[in-house]
Design an enzyme around this catalytic site. Structure first.
Site, mmCIF file in Angstrom:
data_model
loop_
_atom_site.group_PDB
_atom_site.id
_atom_site.type_symbol
_atom_site.label_atom_id
_atom_site.label_comp_id
_atom_site.label_asym_id
_atom_site.label_seq_id
_atom_site.Cartn_x
_atom_site.Cartn_y
_atom_site.Cartn_z
ATOM 1 C CG HIS A 43 12.256 -31.241 -22.702
ATOM 2 N ND1 HIS A 43 13.046 -30.237 -22.187
ATOM 3 C CD2 HIS A 43 11.308 -31.503 -21.758
ATOM 4 C CE1 HIS A 43 12.576 -29.893 -20.985
ATOM 5 N NE2 HIS A 43 11.531 -30.638 -20.706
ATOM 6 C CB CYS A 44 11.844 -37.225 -22.142
ATOM 7 S SG CYS A 44 13.422 -37.887 -22.659
ATOM 8 C CG HIS A 45 11.368 -34.501 -17.293
ATOM 9 N ND1 HIS A 45 12.314 -33.511 -17.146
ATOM 10 C CD2 HIS A 45 10.307 -33.900 -17.896
ATOM 11 C CE1 HIS A 45 11.834 -32.363 -17.616
ATOM 12 N NE2 HIS A 45 10.646 -32.573 -18.088
ATOM 13 C CE1 TYR A 61 7.728 -30.488 -10.621
ATOM 14 C CE2 TYR A 61 7.171 -32.825 -10.563
ATOM 15 C CZ TYR A 61 7.941 -31.780 -11.051
ATOM 16 O OH TYR A 61 8.934 -32.046 -11.968
ATOM 17 C CB THR A 89 12.028 -28.547 -10.433
ATOM 18 O OG1 THR A 89 10.659 -28.978 -10.562
ATOM 19 C CG2 THR A 89 12.387 -27.577 -11.546
ATOM 20 N NE ARG A 136 14.507 -27.586 -17.745
ATOM 21 C CZ ARG A 136 13.335 -28.064 -17.358
ATOM 22 N NH1 ARG A 136 13.258 -28.802 -16.275
ATOM 23 N NH2 ARG A 136 12.248 -27.819 -18.066
ATOM 24 N NE ARG A 142 3.712 -23.630 -13.920
ATOM 25 C CZ ARG A 142 4.129 -24.775 -14.460
ATOM 26 N NH1 ARG A 142 4.417 -25.788 -13.682
ATOM 27 N NH2 ARG A 142 4.301 -24.879 -15.769
ATOM 28 C CG ASP A 261 7.588 -31.966 -20.671
ATOM 29 O OD1 ASP A 261 6.604 -31.412 -20.120
ATOM 30 O OD2 ASP A 261 8.700 -32.074 -20.111
HETATM 31 O O1 LIG Z 1 5.786 -26.999 -16.822
HETATM 32 C C1 LIG Z 1 6.173 -27.793 -15.943
HETATM 33 O O2 LIG Z 1 5.558 -28.053 -14.867
HETATM 34 C C2 LIG Z 1 7.498 -28.464 -16.146
HETATM 35 C C3 LIG Z 1 8.225 -28.879 -15.016
HETATM 36 C C4 LIG Z 1 9.494 -29.381 -15.220
HETATM 37 C C5 LIG Z 1 10.353 -29.732 -14.080
HETATM 38 O O3 LIG Z 1 9.841 -29.851 -12.941
HETATM 39 O O4 LIG Z 1 11.576 -29.874 -14.317
HETATM 40 O O5 LIG Z 1 10.033 -29.544 -16.460
HETATM 41 C C6 LIG Z 1 9.315 -29.196 -17.571
HETATM 42 O O6 LIG Z 1 9.866 -29.365 -18.687
HETATM 43 C C7 LIG Z 1 8.009 -28.621 -17.425
#
Ligand SMILES: O=C(O)c1cc(C(=O)O)oc(=O)c1
Length: 311
Positions: A43-45, A61, A89, A136, A142, A261
């Protein structure tokens, strides 16, 4: 302590709007724990770079730039072999940055996408060919606006057609309302970040009981023992979260995943040292067998089933 001004030194991607949370740790420690051969950061982005990949106008954000090159450098620094890159997101349903990172990974990354309910079959096939193996659903208010449940049901049906699983991100105190909907979804369901229990209540937390109820109910539910930094009350090194991760690994050894993450979107209280997050693994998975299941066997079965070691 990473500061917002550190983000300024993160290259020219910040020509766009300023980020509104802390940038990722600039010098993560080298972990004492050596992950097993073939370990997967599940799990990473990747974010941007903003100059190349647009952030969604609907985002809640504005991220720092966090490109594939830095994700892969962290992978190597931490002793991992592969990444599962989860669409964040801030990029909405534009999966371009995630697909680009997979393309650069030389087969060492797969992806989880966010798609529209009317995504074409051609696009689904392109995503699959690009390394996507899941979609997802984000239920945190939020992070995303409310989408009609019918939209999710439509997307879930499309994902099932592709043989993909569904990753769900929710607050455990919303699970009482969400559970009937989530259990109605088809296929394998992967719960993000331990289902976000309320750590202050300890292991008896009612939200954690509801999450474990899902896991006990059907083997098709999996869970990520990730993000202690988001859940902790005590702060680093997150000793208050260890019992939660330890219980999930002990009770569901074949259905747990772990991830950094990185780059840790929306962190404001502090920025975790990714090396310290890795050094938590032996505390929640105390044997070599549990570590191999958590970091290799389980993520390989879900994301690289065609390569799964036939042990
Ligand atoms: O807790 C969070 O702010 C967060 C946000 C996102 C996302 O914006 O996708 O993904 C995550 O795994 C955790």
């Amino acid at each position: 302590m990473a500061k917002l001004n550190a983000a300024k030194s993160m290259g020219d991607g910040l020509s766009g709007p300023a980020p509104d949370y802390l940038s990722f740790h600039p010098v993560p420690s080298r972990p004492a724990f050596r992950p097993p051969e073939g370990a997967v950061d599940a799990h990473c982005h990747v974010f941007g770079p903003a100059a190349q990949f647009n952030f969604s106008p609907a985002r809640k954000y504005t991220p720092v730039d966090a490109p594939a090159s830095q994700l892969f450098a962290l992978r190597d620094h931490l002793g991992f072999a592969r990444n599962v890159i989860v669409q964040a997101t801030c990029h909405g349903t534009d999966n371009a940055a995630m697909l680009d990172a997979i393309a650069r990974s030389k087969g060492r990354a797969r992806g989880v996408a966010v798609i529209e309910k009317d995504t074409s079959d051609t696009e689904l096939a392109r995503l699959h060919d690009g390394g996507v193996r899941g979609v997802r659903f984000n239920f945190l208010k939020r992070l995303v606006g409310d989408a009609p449940k019918d939209d999710y049901i439509r997307v879930a049906a499309r994902a099932a057609e592709m043989g993909w699983h569904i990753v769900v991100y929710f607050e455990s105190d919303e699970l009482a309302d969400l559970a009937p909907f989530i259990t109605s979804l088809p296929g394998t369901i992967v719960i993000d970040h331990m289902g976000r229990p309320d750590i202050a209540n300890g292991l008896e937390d009612p939200g954690f009981a509801r999450v474990r109820g899902l896991m006990d109910r059907e083997d098709r539910f999996w869970i990520k023992v990730s993000c202690p930094e988001r859940l902790t009350v005590a702060g680093p090194p997150y000793g208050d979260v260890v019992p939660f991760g330890r219980k999930l690994v002990a009770d569901y050894p074949d259905r747990v995943l772990w991830g950094t993450d990185w780059p840790h979107p929306n962190m404001r209280s502090h920025m975790p040292d990714d090396g310290a997050l890795v050094d938590m693994i032996p505390q929640i998975a105390p044997t070599a067998e549990l570590q191999r299941k958590l970091l290799v066997d389980n993520p390989m079965r879900l994301y690289w089933p065609e390569e799964q070691a036939n042990d």
